[in-house]
Each structure stands twice: as structure tokens, then as C-alpha cells.
Design a protein around this motif. Structure first.
Motif, PDB file in Angstrom:
ATOM      1  N   ILE A 177       0.832  -1.337   0.127  1.00 57.28           N
ATOM      2  CA  ILE A 177      -0.080  -0.258   0.195  1.00 57.28           C
ATOM      3  C   ILE A 177       0.684   0.932  -0.450  1.00 57.28           C
ATOM      4  N   THR A 178       0.519   1.790  -1.209  1.00 55.46           N
ATOM      5  CA  THR A 178       1.714   3.267  -0.911  1.00 55.46           C
ATOM      6  C   THR A 178       0.340   4.970  -0.695  1.00 55.46           C
ATOM      7  N   ALA A 179       0.283   5.076   0.130  1.00 55.19           N
ATOM      8  CA  ALA A 179      -0.640   6.498   0.453  1.00 55.19           C
ATOM      9  C   ALA A 179      -0.312   7.011   0.027  1.00 55.19           C
ATOM     10  N   ASN A 180       0.846   7.841  -0.290  1.00 61.62           N
ATOM     11  CA  ASN A 180       1.487   9.255  -1.398  1.00 61.62           C
ATOM     12  C   ASN A 180       0.981   8.751  -2.959  1.00 61.62           C
ATOM     13  N   LYS A 181       0.424  10.125  -3.047  1.00 64.89           N
ATOM     14  CA  LYS A 181       0.379  10.369  -4.877  1.00 64.89           C
ATOM     15  C   LYS A 181       1.149  11.585  -4.719  1.00 64.89           C
ATOM     16  N   GLN A 182       1.165  11.941  -6.157  1.00 65.46           N
ATOM     17  CA  GLN A 182       2.251  12.495  -6.890  1.00 65.46           C
ATOM     18  C   GLN A 182       1.082  14.055  -6.865  1.00 65.46           C
ATOM     19  N   GLN A 183       0.562  15.378  -6.698  1.00 67.99           N
ATOM     20  CA  GLN A 183       0.495  16.106  -6.458  1.00 67.99           C
ATOM     21  C   GLN A 183      -0.033  17.549  -6.518  1.00 67.99           C
TER      22      GLN A 183
ATOM     23  N   GLN B 104      -5.098   1.343   3.783  1.00 70.66           N
ATOM     24  CA  GLN B 104      -5.426   0.006   3.160  1.00 70.66           C
ATOM     25  C   GLN B 104      -6.929  -0.746   3.557  1.00 70.66           C
ATOM     26  N   GLN B 105      -7.501   0.361   4.399  1.00 68.73           N
ATOM     27  CA  GLN B 105      -9.611  -0.665   4.505  1.00 68.73           C
ATOM     28  C   GLN B 105     -10.325  -0.330   3.769  1.00 68.73           C
ATOM     29  N   TYR B 106     -10.030   0.651   2.794  1.00 68.49           N
ATOM     30  CA  TYR B 106     -10.693   0.595   1.690  1.00 68.49           C
ATOM     31  C   TYR B 106     -10.033  -0.102   0.592  1.00 68.49           C
TER      32      TYR B 106
END
Length: 278
Positions: free
Chosen positions: A95-101, A115-117
Motif C-alpha cells: 500500500i502506498t498512501a502518497n500520490k504526486q499532486q 488499506q481499509q478501503y
């Protein structure tokens, strides 16, 4: 004398002609309803009910889905296995929570929440894979065998309610495939309490005696799909990787149990595509 009260559960399938305001919803409604009814003067009245699920189908949408998806899935056991293998692969993914924005749109995502999602989506997909197997195996097998169509119609309580005159007999026979197809396409195949006797009466296929874990999982699926993961009391339902692994095992056990009986009873190999016997 106290009025007689009962609790009930029903799947309903409605065809309707929409007006301008409701046409966006489609012309067919498939819903699962739980409720209570009371008997007054020999008539039953519903005094409390809850719609657990409701889906709307635009004109001809389900016909296209039916012909292109259900009837094309003739290797339903293998399809189910592939679905579970994909779910297991996603379950072990990192799981990677960060996203480039852009900086002004940066949202800090919590890894546990992401992770729950994922767990919720995988839980839903296990049930979807199970009901796809149950529907595709049943529908494909029944519609290819005239004897099974007859056995299904004769054992199904809904078809027992149909009345017609003798001069309509051959018209009804000519349309029986479409009637069976329409009825089966309207069922909610994760409703194991209803699907179980259909398999027994039509194929003489038994389900395992203990299905309580799957019943619980199907109820949770409802909360994930329709309540964003919250129970009736508003409490958030959390899942673990072990929960998904155990659900996969339960679903696989049921499907393997059913598929083994298909093979051992030579149900699929004995298909008869000829006309009805009288």
C-alpha cells in the motif's frame, strides 16, 4: 384475538414505464426487501419495511449484459478461481498512501485508511466472484438442458402461481425459455437462503451445512456497498488481511463443494438440447 404478525424477506423485480422525471432511473428495478406484516380481517398489510438493495436497469441494458457476459462464461469454475487469485494478489500488494499532486492540492492520506478501503473492495469482490459463479453455473446449465428447465419450473414456487387456459399451453411452452431466463436474471445470487434450495431442487446439489460465516460476510458487503462501511448503528466496520483470507477460503470451499457435485453427478455432460418430453 391478537392480530397475526410475521417478518418477511423478498426479492422483487419490477418492470415499469418511466415518466419524464424518473426515466433516468430506468425501466426495471431489482430490490431486496425485509419487513413486517400484520393480518387484519384475512388480509395482510405491510406496516414496516426496509429496502436493503435496489438497482435500476435502463431499457435492454440487462439483456445485453446477459447475452454477452453470463452466457459467454461457460467455464464458471475456472473464472471463479482466476477472480480469487487476482484478489489474493491484490491483498499482498504493498500500500502506498502518497500520490504526486500539485502542492496546493496535496492531501495527506493515512496508510491504514487506504488499506481499509482496499480490504472493503476486496471483501465486496469475493462476494461478487461467488455470486457470479452461482448465477453463471446455474443459468448456463439450466438453459442448455430441457429436462432441467422443466425440473426448475416445476419446483419453483413463483411459477406455481401462474394460471392460464389450455388453449394457451403451446404459446406458454414456446416462451418458457424466455420466462425462465427473465426470472433467473432477476435474482440476487448472493441471497444464499434462496439460492440454496434452487440448487437442491433443480440439480440435487447440496450446499455445506454451515454457511454462517458467509452469511455474515454477505451482510457486511451490504454495509460496505450501501453504507460506506458503517453498520446500522453508525459504527465503522474494520477489516484485517486475515478477514479477507478467511473469506476467500470460505468462498472457495463452497464453490469447490458445488463444482465437485456438478462433475460427480455428470450434470453438465448430460445436457439435452432437444424439445420437452411429454
Amino acid at each position: 384475538m391478537e392480530p397475526k404478525k410475521i417478518s418477511f424477506s423478498a426479492d422483487i423485480y419490477l418492470d415499469a414505464t418511466p415518466d419524464e422525471e424518473t426515466s433516468i432511473l430506468g425501466t426495471s428495478i431489482l430490490a431486496e426487501i425485509h419487513g413486517k406484516a400484520v393480518q387484519k380481517d384475512e388480509n395482510w398489510e405491510i406496516f414496516e419495511y426496509e429496502i436493503l438493495e435496489a438497482d435500476f436497469y435502463p431499457p435492454n441494458e440487462y439483456d445485453e449484459y446477459y447475452s454477452s457476459i453470463i452466457l459467454s462464461n461457460t467455464n464458471f469454475h475456472r473464472t471463479f478461481q482466476e477472480d480469487l487469485e487476482t484478489i489474493e494478489a491484490l491483498l499482498s500488494a504493498e500500500i502506498t498512501a502518497n500520490k504526486q499532486q500539485p502542492l496546493h492540492q496535496l492531501i495527506i492520506l493515512d496508510k491504514d485508511k487506504v488499506q481499509q478501503y482496499l480490504f472493503r473492495l476486496l471483501h465486496i469482490n469475493v462476494i461478487t466472484a461467488l455470486e457470479t459463479f452461482l448465477s453463471d453455473a446455474f443459468i448456463n446449465t439450466v438453459l442448455k438442458d430441457r429436462r432441467l428447465i422443466r425440473k426448475f419450473v416445476e419446483s419453483n414456487s413463483e411459477f406455481k402461481k401462474h394460471n392460464f387456459s389450455l388453449n394457451e399451453l403451446f404459446v406458454k411452452i414456446d416462451k418458457i425459455d424466455d420466462e425462465v431466463k427473465k426470472y433467473l436474471s432477476s435474482q440476487m445470487w448472493h441471497n444464499l437462503k434462496k439460492v440454496r434450495p434452487m440448487y437442491k431442487d433443480t440439480f440435487n446439489i447440496e450446499f455445506p451445512e454451515d454457511l454462517k460465516e458467509l452469511f455474515k460476510a454477505i451482510e457486511k458487503r451490504h454495509y460496505f456497498v450501501h453504507r460506506n462501511g458503517k453498520s446500522k448503528d453508525g459504527e465503522e466496520i474494520t477489516l484485517t488481511q486475515k478477514d479477507i483470507e478467511e473469506l476467500v477460503a470460505e468462498a472457495r470451499k463452497l464453490v469447490d463443494y458445488i463444482d465437485e457435485q456438478f462433475v460427480n453427478n455428470n450434470i453438465i455432460e448430460n445436457n439435452n438440447i432437444n424439445g420437452f418430453d411429454f
